[in-house]
Enzyme design. Sequence first.
Site, PDB file in Angstrom:
ATOM      1  N   ASP A  90       0.933  -1.333  -0.119  1.00 53.36           N
ATOM      2  CA  ASP A  90      -0.125   0.000  -0.073  1.00 53.36           C
ATOM      3  C   ASP A  90       0.742   1.098  -0.030  1.00 53.36           C
ATOM      4  O   ASP A  90       0.502   2.128  -0.582  1.00 53.36           O
ATOM      5  CB  ASP A  90      -0.783  -0.050   1.249  1.00 53.36           C
ATOM      6  CG  ASP A  90      -2.277  -0.656   1.082  1.00 53.36           C
ATOM      7  OD1 ASP A  90      -2.848  -0.720  -0.075  1.00 53.36           O
ATOM      8  OD2 ASP A  90      -2.680  -0.996   2.000  1.00 53.36           O
ATOM      9  N   LEU A  91       2.036   1.142   0.863  1.00 50.24           N
ATOM     10  CA  LEU A  91       2.804   2.436   0.699  1.00 50.24           C
ATOM     11  C   LEU A  91       3.471   2.668  -0.487  1.00 50.24           C
ATOM     12  O   LEU A  91       3.783   3.662  -0.990  1.00 50.24           O
ATOM     13  CB  LEU A  91       3.808   2.155   2.112  1.00 50.24           C
ATOM     14  CG  LEU A  91       3.007   2.557   3.522  1.00 50.24           C
ATOM     15  CD1 LEU A  91       2.046   1.642   3.894  1.00 50.24           C
ATOM     16  CD2 LEU A  91       4.066   3.062   4.370  1.00 50.24           C
TER      17      LEU A  91
END
Lengths: 410, 408
Positions: B179-180
Amino acid sequence: MAAAPRDTKRAPVSGGMLDGLSVLEFGRMVAAPYCGKLLADLGADVVKLEAPGTGDPARRRSPFPGDHPHPERSGLFLYLNTSKRSITLSLQTEGGRAIFRRLLAEADVLVEDCSPGELARLGLDPGDLAKQFPRLVHTSITPFGESGPYRDFRTHHLNVYHSSPHTTFSYAPEGEAKRAPAKAGRYLAEYDAGLTAALGTLAAALGSAATGRGQRVQVSKQEALMCIERVDIGRQINPPKPPPWRGSLGGLLRAKDGYVMVTPVQDHQWLGLVRAMGSPEWTQSDACRDEMARQEHREELQPRIQAWAETLTRDEIYHGLQQEGTPAGPVRTVAEVQEWEQARERGYFVEIEHPEAGTHSYPSVPYLFSGKGFGGSRAPLLGEHNEQVYGERLGYSPSDLTFLTAAGVI
Amino acid sequence: MAQGNGAQGPLAGVRVVDMTWAWAGPHGTQLLALLGAEVIKVESHARLDHSRMRSLMGGAMKTGPDGSPIFNDLNANKLSLTLDLRKDAARDLLRRLVSVSDVLAQNMRPGVLERLGLSYEELTRFKSDLIMLSSSAVGSTGPERLYAGYAPTFASLSGIADVTGYPDGPPQPLSGSVDLRVGTAGAFAVVAALYRRRQTGEGQHIDLSSTEVMTSMMGEAFMELSMTGRVPGRNGNRHDVMAPHGCYPCAGEDQWVSIAIGSDEEWTALKAALGDPGLEAEAYAGPAERWQNQESLDPIIERWTRQRPLGDAVDQLQAAGVPAMRVHLEDSIASDPHVVARGYFQELEHPVLGRRLVGGAPWTFSEDDVGVHRPAPLLGQHNEAVLGDILGLAPEEIERLVADEVVR
């Protein structure tokens, strides 16, 4: 030459988001070249400096068509250097360094991955460059930054990846013997550093365009990775110590034809899974009443979900659950991703022709700007743009270039 | 981390309306905030950010919306405004906020904002050169555009999970870190659009596919398929051509050193450091032989590493010129001398969580002050500041909005 999208749904970027941004890239292998590629694919004019004769070492790395090595046919190089121009220049020569300074005077951005101290040893001290070119954004990508005890450590991707505590939790079946943690596939940490550097570089370039003041942007690959792993790291380094990971409900499941990821986290997502499973009686029990209870009873519930998954294919589970509002995704091989209808519909894979390597299918860019996607071009041959760049920017004639070539400068 | 002269970040003056939630979107806007943008997170008690409440790893949290360490690691430097967007008046306020902002970022399922009357087209009536980032699982066009996902489903769909892990084990979908990565790519796209706007005055609606972000970070695997017909798979810690290439156990439990040999020079250095005559065998004479025979080569290296504490092994190998590094697990990173010397982690006081170590920015800027300056906001912490100072509402008006549960 423009690349042809596999279909026409994604029109090429006209003009490009970064039209007008002039970048010099002196990068090797993955991280710095990926930074340059991200800028180039959005329209920046990225000129790649390569060592005369040999060029970027990625040119000698697999894959090659038919497994026959050839410096103009490396798939690693061709992917990471789309939309750029290539010139050869030796910074080992005084003449080469003079040309480098003249090129810097015309550039907005320099992206390089020299070892700490390497530029200074060449007589191109970053502090001097900053004084000489006050508007320049100078990005340096190094494994561990330019200070601290590991500054001069030698590394490859494997060492960098494991230098940040990545996930020590996994979706592997429980009770397996302890092995060394496996790195992420391919060159992920190098790509991470390149992506992180591209963001910092572009923000600094935007700042420089507004204020006229450039600056140095330093990226430690280890810190780029730690920033990406910041949530997992935050859990580990602050009290209380997190309990051992037992896996989420659902998670990685074995389907008939491979693995599928199912994440029924919130109540409505769980209820979607229940409907997809045909609302069996066990799902009505107290153990399933809310998120906390399901987490607590995971060991009893998980085998039932697994038993259901085994009766279906990955795609049956994927589409079935998504239609019920539950996030899921099949674990796809590279070949399956390449054939994925969704990506094709979006024109994500593009066919790019190259005079030496032939036509291949490349992943393009993961974003559309008001409907427009990749408008880039193939990677350059080694020194392909010497005449163009040295002629246009520095006014050298073809016979000047003959002399510079003979002197080993370009 | 900022070593600058106190100047603001390069994105100073950029205002971002942040309607993202969970992990990917919030980290993207967090990076913009680290770079100096003013990021206003729009959220609500009526629809709490996922990461204030639970995580895939830790399950539901009992700490309440202001006590989530995960939220704190994803929302530094931001302001929080609570608006219940089910109410017309809240949507009007949002439109007013957009009219004085530069960027709107959101990662709801494609179609949700449109149903709220907040589509890009609608919002450009209030801000003609708006830059909007719409981040979704697989993009907002195409047959699967309405499909939802989390980090591990993006990893699975993109191909990265299938090439991560041991060949005899299951695929590894990595973790929330995916996600990052998506957030970082989204932030990059936003800054690219800001650059374009500066040149041409035009806005953009950015359609980001989280899954494509990950596929793009393994592009050469697709070249291998196209060039050789082979489908790349999992290879643990091994490499296509380099050997030895792996993590070797050191003295003690769960202590590993990574060693990667990419040239004859590095191989010679390894032989010198280990001093094991077994390494002189014909079977390891050249790079191709070493790659072919790595099964028998690895135990020779392990014999040496097992006898040494991890720190000693790394020091001796690096001193000899061998690419080697500590494999960090769990909390060992916080006391790593290099990480400590560079000050990557900083102690940050949070009103509910107390003092916590948080990671800094992933860059060092020579001139600008780039980094973590404030912890994540409490829910609605900046309602008055945003509604009063930015939108110019009188205190009575704000009180009425709170009483009407528009601000909630």
